[in-house]
Write a protein that holds these residues in place. Structure first.
Motif, PDB file in Angstrom:
ATOM      1  N   ALA A 108      17.666 -10.147 -12.440  1.00  0.00           N
ATOM      2  CA  ALA A 108      16.770  -9.133 -13.024  1.00  0.00           C
ATOM      3  C   ALA A 108      15.291  -9.496 -12.937  1.00  0.00           C
ATOM      4  CB  ALA A 108      17.161  -8.849 -14.474  1.00  0.00           C
ATOM      5  N   PHE A 109      14.953 -10.757 -13.127  1.00  0.00           N
ATOM      6  CA  PHE A 109      13.524 -11.076 -13.073  1.00  0.00           C
ATOM      7  C   PHE A 109      12.980 -10.842 -11.662  1.00  0.00           C
ATOM      8  CE2 PHE A 109       9.585 -13.359 -13.209  1.00  0.00           C
ATOM      9  CZ  PHE A 109       9.109 -13.037 -14.469  1.00  0.00           C
ATOM     10  N   SER A 110      13.771 -11.221 -10.650  1.00  0.00           N
ATOM     11  CA  SER A 110      13.363 -10.957  -9.261  1.00  0.00           C
ATOM     12  C   SER A 110      13.226  -9.460  -9.020  1.00  0.00           C
ATOM     13  CB  SER A 110      14.406 -11.464  -8.266  1.00  0.00           C
ATOM     14  OG  SER A 110      14.807 -12.753  -8.544  1.00  0.00           O
ATOM     15  N   VAL A 111      14.177  -8.702  -9.547  1.00  0.00           N
ATOM     16  CA  VAL A 111      14.145  -7.252  -9.335  1.00  0.00           C
ATOM     17  C   VAL A 111      12.923  -6.643 -10.038  1.00  0.00           C
ATOM     18  CG1 VAL A 111      15.365  -5.085  -9.789  1.00  0.00           C
ATOM     19  CG2 VAL A 111      16.635  -7.080  -8.981  1.00  0.00           C
ATOM     20  N   ALA A 112      12.626  -7.155 -11.245  1.00  0.00           N
ATOM     21  CA  ALA A 112      11.447  -6.652 -11.972  1.00  0.00           C
ATOM     22  C   ALA A 112      10.180  -6.925 -11.166  1.00  0.00           C
ATOM     23  CB  ALA A 112      11.363  -7.314 -13.348  1.00  0.00           C
ATOM     24  N   LEU A 113      10.071  -8.123 -10.610  1.00  0.00           N
ATOM     25  CA  LEU A 113       8.882  -8.446  -9.809  1.00  0.00           C
ATOM     26  C   LEU A 113       8.824  -7.581  -8.553  1.00  0.00           C
ATOM     27  CD1 LEU A 113       8.465 -12.347  -9.756  1.00  0.00           C
ATOM     28  CD2 LEU A 113       7.129 -10.661 -11.029  1.00  0.00           C
ATOM     29  N   ALA A 114       9.981  -7.396  -7.919  1.00  0.00           N
ATOM     30  CA  ALA A 114      10.018  -6.586  -6.689  1.00  0.00           C
ATOM     31  C   ALA A 114       9.633  -5.134  -6.998  1.00  0.00           C
ATOM     32  CB  ALA A 114      11.403  -6.651  -6.054  1.00  0.00           C
ATOM     33  N   PHE A 115      10.105  -4.645  -8.148  1.00  0.00           N
ATOM     34  CA  PHE A 115       9.772  -3.278  -8.553  1.00  0.00           C
ATOM     35  C   PHE A 115       8.261  -3.151  -8.781  1.00  0.00           C
ATOM     36  CE2 PHE A 115       9.009  -0.263 -12.060  1.00  0.00           C
ATOM     37  CZ  PHE A 115       9.438   0.900 -11.451  1.00  0.00           C
ATOM     38  N   LEU A 116       7.693  -4.096  -9.518  1.00  0.00           N
ATOM     39  CA  LEU A 116       6.255  -4.038  -9.789  1.00  0.00           C
ATOM     40  C   LEU A 116       5.454  -4.168  -8.504  1.00  0.00           C
ATOM     41  CD1 LEU A 116       6.046  -6.123 -13.074  1.00  0.00           C
ATOM     42  CD2 LEU A 116       5.778  -3.642 -12.805  1.00  0.00           C
ATOM     43  N   GLN A 117       5.930  -5.040  -7.630  1.00  0.00           N
ATOM     44  CA  GLN A 117       5.238  -5.202  -6.354  1.00  0.00           C
ATOM     45  C   GLN A 117       5.241  -3.881  -5.578  1.00  0.00           C
ATOM     46  OE1 GLN A 117       5.762  -9.439  -4.895  1.00  0.00           O
ATOM     47  NE2 GLN A 117       5.939  -8.318  -2.981  1.00  0.00           N
ATOM     48  N   TYR A 118       6.394  -3.184  -5.630  1.00  0.00           N
ATOM     49  CA  TYR A 118       6.489  -1.898  -4.936  1.00  0.00           C
ATOM     50  C   TYR A 118       5.558  -0.875  -5.592  1.00  0.00           C
ATOM     51  CZ  TYR A 118       8.674   1.924  -2.349  1.00  0.00           C
ATOM     52  OH  TYR A 118       8.895   2.978  -1.517  1.00  0.00           O
ATOM     53  N   LEU A 119       5.493  -0.929  -6.917  1.00  0.00           N
ATOM     54  CA  LEU A 119       4.636   0.007  -7.656  1.00  0.00           C
ATOM     55  C   LEU A 119       3.158  -0.196  -7.319  1.00  0.00           C
ATOM     56  CD1 LEU A 119       4.510   2.147  -9.979  1.00  0.00           C
ATOM     57  CD2 LEU A 119       4.423   0.239 -11.582  1.00  0.00           C
ATOM     58  N   TYR A 120       2.733  -1.448  -7.214  1.00  0.00           N
ATOM     59  CA  TYR A 120       1.311  -1.758  -7.025  1.00  0.00           C
ATOM     60  C   TYR A 120       0.913  -1.892  -5.560  1.00  0.00           C
ATOM     61  CZ  TYR A 120       0.669  -3.026 -12.018  1.00  0.00           C
ATOM     62  OH  TYR A 120       0.579  -3.027 -13.380  1.00  0.00           O
ATOM     63  N   CYS A 121       1.894  -2.056  -4.665  1.00  0.00           N
ATOM     64  CA  CYS A 121       1.601  -2.385  -3.256  1.00  0.00           C
ATOM     65  C   CYS A 121       0.670  -1.351  -2.633  1.00  0.00           C
ATOM     66  CB  CYS A 121       2.902  -2.466  -2.449  1.00  0.00           C
ATOM     67  SG  CYS A 121       2.631  -2.834  -0.711  1.00  0.00           S
ATOM     68  N   GLN A 122      -0.248  -1.845  -1.824  1.00  0.00           N
ATOM     69  CA  GLN A 122      -1.203  -0.950  -1.174  1.00  0.00           C
ATOM     70  C   GLN A 122      -0.749  -0.563   0.230  1.00  0.00           C
ATOM     71  OE1 GLN A 122      -4.143  -3.880  -1.727  1.00  0.00           O
ATOM     72  NE2 GLN A 122      -4.393  -3.390  -3.897  1.00  0.00           N
ATOM     73  N   ALA A 123       0.388  -1.084   0.661  1.00  0.00           N
ATOM     74  CA  ALA A 123       0.856  -0.787   2.034  1.00  0.00           C
ATOM     75  C   ALA A 123       2.376  -0.794   2.083  1.00  0.00           C
ATOM     76  CB  ALA A 123       0.276  -1.811   3.005  1.00  0.00           C
ATOM     77  N   ARG A 124       3.005   0.067   1.238  1.00  0.00           N
ATOM     78  CA  ARG A 124       4.478   0.115   1.227  1.00  0.00           C
ATOM     79  C   ARG A 124       4.998   0.481   2.603  1.00  0.00           C
ATOM     80  NH1 ARG A 124       4.025   4.197  -3.474  1.00  0.00           N
ATOM     81  NH2 ARG A 124       3.258   2.782  -5.077  1.00  0.00           N
ATOM     82  N   THR A 125       6.151  -0.102   2.901  1.00  0.00           N
ATOM     83  CA  THR A 125       6.703   0.183   4.223  1.00  0.00           C
ATOM     84  C   THR A 125       8.225   0.134   4.176  1.00  0.00           C
ATOM     85  OG1 THR A 125       6.989  -0.787   6.423  1.00  0.00           O
ATOM     86  CG2 THR A 125       6.126  -2.244   4.751  1.00  0.00           C
ATOM     87  N   GLY A 126       8.869   1.164   4.705  1.00  0.00           N
ATOM     88  CA  GLY A 126      10.329   1.202   4.801  1.00  0.00           C
ATOM     89  C   GLY A 126      11.050   0.978   3.480  1.00  0.00           C
ATOM     90  N   GLY A 127      10.543   1.583   2.394  1.00  0.00           N
ATOM     91  CA  GLY A 127      11.235   1.461   1.108  1.00  0.00           C
ATOM     92  C   GLY A 127      11.066   0.103   0.452  1.00  0.00           C
ATOM     93  N   ASP A 128      10.080  -0.681   0.901  1.00  0.00           N
ATOM     94  CA  ASP A 128       9.851  -1.987   0.271  1.00  0.00           C
ATOM     95  C   ASP A 128       8.342  -2.236   0.232  1.00  0.00           C
ATOM     96  OD1 ASP A 128      10.411  -4.443  -0.899  1.00  0.00           O
ATOM     97  OD2 ASP A 128      11.944  -4.962   0.569  1.00  0.00           O
ATOM     98  N   CYS A 156       4.894  -4.460   0.973  1.00  0.00           N
ATOM     99  CA  CYS A 156       4.536  -5.147   2.218  1.00  0.00           C
ATOM    100  C   CYS A 156       4.656  -6.655   2.056  1.00  0.00           C
ATOM    101  CB  CYS A 156       3.126  -4.753   2.663  1.00  0.00           C
ATOM    102  SG  CYS A 156       1.812  -5.508   1.677  1.00  0.00           S
ATOM    103  N   GLY A 157       4.462  -7.145   0.835  1.00  0.00           N
ATOM    104  CA  GLY A 157       4.597  -8.587   0.599  1.00  0.00           C
ATOM    105  C   GLY A 157       3.347  -9.381   0.938  1.00  0.00           C
ATOM    106  N   THR A 158       2.328  -8.717   1.507  1.00  0.00           N
ATOM    107  CA  THR A 158       1.155  -9.491   1.942  1.00  0.00           C
ATOM    108  C   THR A 158      -0.185  -8.960   1.422  1.00  0.00           C
ATOM    109  OG1 THR A 158       1.165  -8.204   3.976  1.00  0.00           O
ATOM    110  CG2 THR A 158       2.204 -10.368   4.069  1.00  0.00           C
ATOM    111  N   CYS A 159      -0.219  -7.717   0.918  1.00  0.00           N
ATOM    112  CA  CYS A 159      -1.513  -7.186   0.456  1.00  0.00           C
ATOM    113  C   CYS A 159      -1.931  -7.942  -0.818  1.00  0.00           C
ATOM    114  CB  CYS A 159      -1.412  -5.680   0.210  1.00  0.00           C
ATOM    115  SG  CYS A 159      -0.426  -5.243  -1.240  1.00  0.00           S
ATOM    116  N   PRO A 160      -3.196  -7.791  -1.233  1.00  0.00           N
ATOM    117  CA  PRO A 160      -3.648  -8.545  -2.413  1.00  0.00           C
ATOM    118  C   PRO A 160      -2.805  -8.267  -3.663  1.00  0.00           C
ATOM    119  CG  PRO A 160      -5.523  -7.597  -1.266  1.00  0.00           C
ATOM    120  CD  PRO A 160      -4.302  -7.066  -0.583  1.00  0.00           C
TER     121      PRO A 160
END
Ligand code: ZN
Length: 325
Positions: free
Chosen positions: A39-59, A61-65
Motif C-alpha cells: 500500500a505505501f508503494s501504491v500510495a506513492l505511485a498514485f501521488l506521483q501519477y497525480l502530480y506528474c507533469q508528463a504522464r505516459t501510458g497510464g503511469d 514519467c518517473g523523471t520530472c521534478p
C-alpha cells in the motif's frame, strides 16, 4: 515510484489511474493491506501519477521534478503522518522515515519501529499530529497544485486526533487529497473510515506457501561460506523451479526471510511463523546484508513477472547477493 514498480494488481492500478484521468478523485482513499503489503508503494505511485507533469501510458514519467520529489518523499505539498511515541512527531522523524522507504518501500510495522528507534507496539498518532496536519492545510499549496496527506495506520489515532481531523477529511478544501493506509480496517474509527473510499490491496499478491525452503538454506549457506560455485548451483536449482508462480513464491519467501534476518539482527523478537532461518544467519551475515538482499529478491520477483529468462534472473541475483554478503 511508478505504478509498474509496485507489484500491485493491475485492476487496482487501473482504477487509481482512471480516477486521475477522469478528474473524479475521492478526497479520501483508504487502502487496507496485510502488514508488509504494497500500500505505501501504491500510495506513492498514485501521488506521483497525480502530480506528474508528463504522464505516459497510464503511469507517471518517473523523471520530472514532481515525480522525483514524491519518490524521495521531499515534495513540499505531500505530508506523511505515522505512529510515533511522544514527544516525537512524524515531521521530526521524517529523515529516518525517508531512509526506510528508500530502502524498503514494503516495510512492516516492526521495521518502521526499528527505523524510528521506537517501540512499535506502544506507538500512536497523537493529537499533536492533527495540529500539524491542520496547520499544513491552512497554508496554500507551495507549488500551487494538490496538497496531500498520507496517514499510515489510522487505527493508531486516538479519539481526540480523529475528532480534530474529521472535518478536514469530511469537507476538505479543494485540491486536497487524503490517503490512509490501514492493517486493521475494523479498528479505524468509524467516523473516519466511513468518509473514505476503501480499496483492498495485497491479498491478491499473497504468494503461495513455498514448500522448498531448503533452496534458500542452501543458497544462504553457500553465500555465507563465500562459495560462489555452490551459490550459483543453488541459483540454478531456483531457476529450474517448475513455474513462474513457484519462482515468484521463492522470491517472496526469500524476501520475507531477509526481513526476519534484519529484525533478528536488530534484536527484535520474531513471530513464530517467520520464514527462513534468521536465527542461524543473524550472527554470520553483515549488518548491511539483509536490506540489500531484500532489494535483490524483490528485483528478481519483478523480473520473473516480466517474463525475463529465469536462468538469467537467478544467475544475476546470485552474483548480486555474493557481492554484498
Ligand atoms: Zn513525472
Amino acid at each position: 515510484m511508478r505504478f509498474s514498480d509496485t507489484n500491485a494488481s493491475p485492476e487496482v492500478l487501473k482504477v487509481l489511474a482512471g480516477m486521475v484521468d477522469s478528474g473524479k478523485i475521492p478526497h479520501a482513499i483508504m487502502f487496507s493491506e496485510p502488514d508488509g503489503g504494497p500500500a505505501f508503494s501504491v500510495a506513492l505511485a498514485f501521488l506521483q501519477y497525480l502530480y506528474c507533469q508528463a504522464r505516459t501510458g497510464g503511469d507517471s514519467c518517473g523523471t520530472c521534478p514532481a515525480c522525483n520529489r514524491i519518490g524521495k518523499l521531499i515534495h513540499p505539498d505531500v505530508h506523511f503522518v505515522f505512529p510515533t511515541t511522544s514527544p516525537q512527531t512524524s515531521s521530526a522523524l521524517m529523515p529516518r522515515f525517508r531512509e526506510l522507504v528508500q530502502e524498503s518501500p514494503r516495510f512492516t510495522e516492526a521495521e518502521l519501529g526499528v527505523a524510528l528507534g521506537i517501540d512499535s507496539k506502544s506507538s500512536m498518532i497523537a493529537v499533536a499530529e492533527a495540529r500539524e496536519v491542520l496547520s499544513q492545510l491552512a497554508l496554500s499549496a507551495l507549488e500551487g497544485g494538490w496538497r496531500s496527506i498520507v496517514i499510515y495506520l489510522p487505527e493508531k489515532m486516538n479519539q481526540e486526533t480523529a475528532n480534530r481531523l474529521l472535518k478536514a477529511i469530511e469537507e476538505p478544501e479543494p485540491l486536497t487529497q487524503f490517503i490512509l493506509i490501514t492493517h486493521a480496517p475494523e479498528k479505524v474509527l468509524q467516523t473516519i473510515s466511513s468518509r473514505c473510499l476503501r480499496l483492498q490491496l495485497g491479498a491478491e499478491a499473497k504468494a503461495p506457501d513455498f514448500d522448498s525452503p531448503e533452496l534458500l538454506d542452501d543458497l544462504m549457506d553457500a553465500l555465507l561460506r563465500k562459495d560462489l560455485y555452490a551459490a550459483l548451483e543453488a541459483g540454478d536449482r531456483i531457476s529450474s523451479l517448475p513455474s513462474r508462480e513457484s519462482a515468484k513464491a521463492f522470491c517472496k519467501f526469500a524476501s520475507d526471510a531477509m526481513r526476519n534476518l534484519f529484525l533478528r539482527q536488530q534484536g527484535v523478537d520474531l513471530p513464530q511463523t517467520g520464514s527462513g532461518n534468521a536465527e542461524a544467519w543473524a550472527a554470520r551475515a553483515r549488518k548491511t546484508f539483509p536490506r540489500a538482499a531484500v532489494a535483490c529478491f524483490d528485483r528478481a520477483y519483478r523480473l520473473v513477472e516480466r517474463n525475463v529468462n529465469a536462468k538469467i534472473i537467478f544467475t544475476d541475483m546470485v552474483n548480486r547477493l555474493y557481492s554484498i554478503i
